[in-house]
Every structure is written in structure tokens, then in C-alpha cells.
Design an enzyme around this catalytic site. Sequence first.
Site, short mmCIF file in Angstrom:
data_model
loop_
_atom_site.label_atom_id
_atom_site.label_comp_id
_atom_site.label_asym_id
_atom_site.label_seq_id
_atom_site.Cartn_x
_atom_site.Cartn_y
_atom_site.Cartn_z
N ARG A 1 0.92 -1.26 -0.08
CA ARG A 1 0.01 -0.02 -0.09
C ARG A 1 0.89 1.14 0.11
NH1 ARG A 1 -2.88 -3.50 1.58
NH2 ARG A 1 -0.74 -4.17 2.76
N THR A 2 1.82 1.39 0.74
CA THR A 2 2.44 2.65 0.94
C THR A 2 3.18 3.15 -0.16
OG1 THR A 2 2.46 2.13 3.29
CG2 THR A 2 3.97 3.88 2.77
N LYS B 1 25.56 -3.54 -0.71
CA LYS B 1 26.87 -3.60 -0.81
C LYS B 1 27.53 -2.77 0.56
CE LYS B 1 26.39 -2.59 -5.80
NZ LYS B 1 26.59 -1.69 -6.76
N ARG C 1 11.13 3.95 3.49
CA ARG C 1 10.80 2.94 4.59
C ARG C 1 11.99 2.27 5.05
NH1 ARG C 1 5.63 -1.11 4.64
NH2 ARG C 1 4.72 0.95 5.24
N HIS D 1 4.73 5.65 11.56
CA HIS D 1 4.17 5.59 10.20
C HIS D 1 3.37 6.78 9.96
CE1 HIS D 1 2.96 4.08 6.48
NE2 HIS D 1 2.84 2.96 6.67
N1 CP Z 1 -0.50 -0.01 5.74
C1 CP Z 1 0.84 -0.27 5.32
O1 CP Z 1 1.79 0.27 5.54
O2 CP Z 1 1.00 -1.17 4.29
P1 CP Z 1 1.91 -1.78 3.44
O3 CP Z 1 3.06 -2.48 4.27
O4 CP Z 1 1.50 -2.73 2.51
O5 CP Z 1 2.72 -0.61 2.94
#
Ligand code: CP
Length: 307
Positions: free
Chosen positions: A51-52, A80, A101, A129
Amino acid sequence: MKHLISPLDLSPDELSDLLALGEAIYSSPEKYSHCCQGKKLATLFYEPSTRTRLSFEAAMLNLGGSVLGFSSADSSSAAKGESVADTIRVISFYADICAIRHPKEGAPLVASMHSSIPVINAGDGGHNHPTQTLTDLLTIKSLKGRLDGLTIGFCGDLKFGRTVHSLINAMVRYPNTRFILISPEELRIPAYLREETLDAQNIPYQETNNLETVLPELDILYMTRVQKERFFNEEDYIRLKDSFILDKRKLQNAREDMLILHPLPRVNEISTEVDNDPRAAYFKQANYGVYIRMALIMTLLGITVTD
Ligand code: CP
């Protein structure tokens, strides 16, 4: 230039403006379809995501911009031994804004300190998040019509669930918020959050391990997955992973207008039979994620659209 590393990086007014822009884009997306033409978003994902990453990419494409990036540490020069600091210095030449991320808490903050483009934290370890929080806030505001006076039940892995930590930090800003924290003893919210946020601000909350007894009190039930990737011991994960499973029978005691949210991905914690319940809003929530990320990209790039 500004980054988004924590949900608290936005002042209440900035947050309110961002949500209003997200709602405006949701209502008339075509008005914004060219406003980022010529701009590039880099998605630097050192951890798995559906999703993100894809909603960030969809957001930039919807705004008329372009995207580049990597979806795992293994396919980047991190494999590396390259540091996040060096990576972001280089990415700053290639893109106008980036979403990162990383499994290490604080990595996006480090990136922001070495970046000449806006950095967005797309999830750092078990910490924060913030763009999931923005998604959650837009979903709640759109579907409940308000952000104040809500009793929110967080259920599942409240220790490692970064979406929970971020949303608690955001929701304490709204008057008359009350939390019910539903988890096994081992997965209670971290002490720092209880002490420095809830106790320090006198926010009413209750901790329990019994979902069914508190369900009738909730305006919002925020289910979460037990975060397998954060456990040191697989036996503990197996013992705890099915602590709570929401099904139709349990929902009989919930309010008719309760909202069921989940940041997804789901494993077992919501039975698929709940998906057709009118209170289930977790797929709508994933959709709102695109619109609030469009609003965030525009805001951090300083792009406005006038009538
Ligand atoms: N909600 C969320 O962060 O989903 P993903 O891990 O799929 O990005």
C-alpha cells in the site's frame, strides 16, 4: 523545505489544511492531474510494502509527475554496504522528493539530515508511520464527520505496531479523545508512549485483554496485525499471532455506526466474513491513502492549485 518524519512535525493548522486538501482532491481529482508535471518522486523502500509504496507512486502519477526507486534493500546498493546518508545525498540529484521505509527506527530522520529534498517517513521499524496516520485521519474525518469526541479501540500488537503509535500521537490533539488499548500483556503499548503522551497529557485510556467486553463502547475499532518481523523469537509470535480474531459473532455487540479500520495487510485478525459488514472500512481506508499522499506531495513541494 520541510520533511515529514513524525506525525507531530505538522502543526494542528498544517494538519487541518492537509486534510482539507486531501478532501478537495478526493472530490475533484482531475483538477490536480497536472500540477506536479516535471517533478519526480523517489520511493526508497528497504522493507516490504504494498500500500504505502504503490499509493505514493499512484499519488505522484495522479498529479502528473514521475516516479523512480527501489522496493527492497537487496536491489539497491545498501546490499553493498552503502549508508542511508550517502544514498539520500545521491538521490537528491535524481528526484524532487522522496519517501523512505526502513527497518531501523530513525533512519528517515538520518536521511532528512543529509538531504536537499523533502524526505517523507514511510515507516521506520516499530516507531512511526506518519503517512498511515494521515490516511487514518482522512478516513475518520470523511466517514465519521469529525475527529474529536471519539472512543478509539486499538486491538492487537500495540507494542510493535507503528501505525498505532503514530495515530495515538495524532489523536491526543483532538478534544475528548479516549483510548481503549486491547492487547495481550506482552504486546501492550511501549512505556514511553503511556508515560510521555497519555499520562503526561491526562488522556483517558484503559488497557485490557478482552475485546468483547469493550466492543460496545467503541466509535472506532482499529485492528492490527501481530508484527511477525519484529519478534526475536518465532515461538512467541506463534503463541500470540491469533490473540484476537474479529468475526461476525463478536460484532453483534458493537455499535451500528462503529468504524472498523485496519492499516493492512491483514493476516487472521479480521475474518473475511466481516468484509461485507457496512462498518468495515479498511479497504476504503487504503483508497483514502492515495488522496492524502497527493495532498502531502503537493504541500511539501509547495505546489498549489487555484480555481
Ligand atoms: N499499511 C501499510 O503500511 O501497508 P504496506 O506495508 O503494504 O505498505
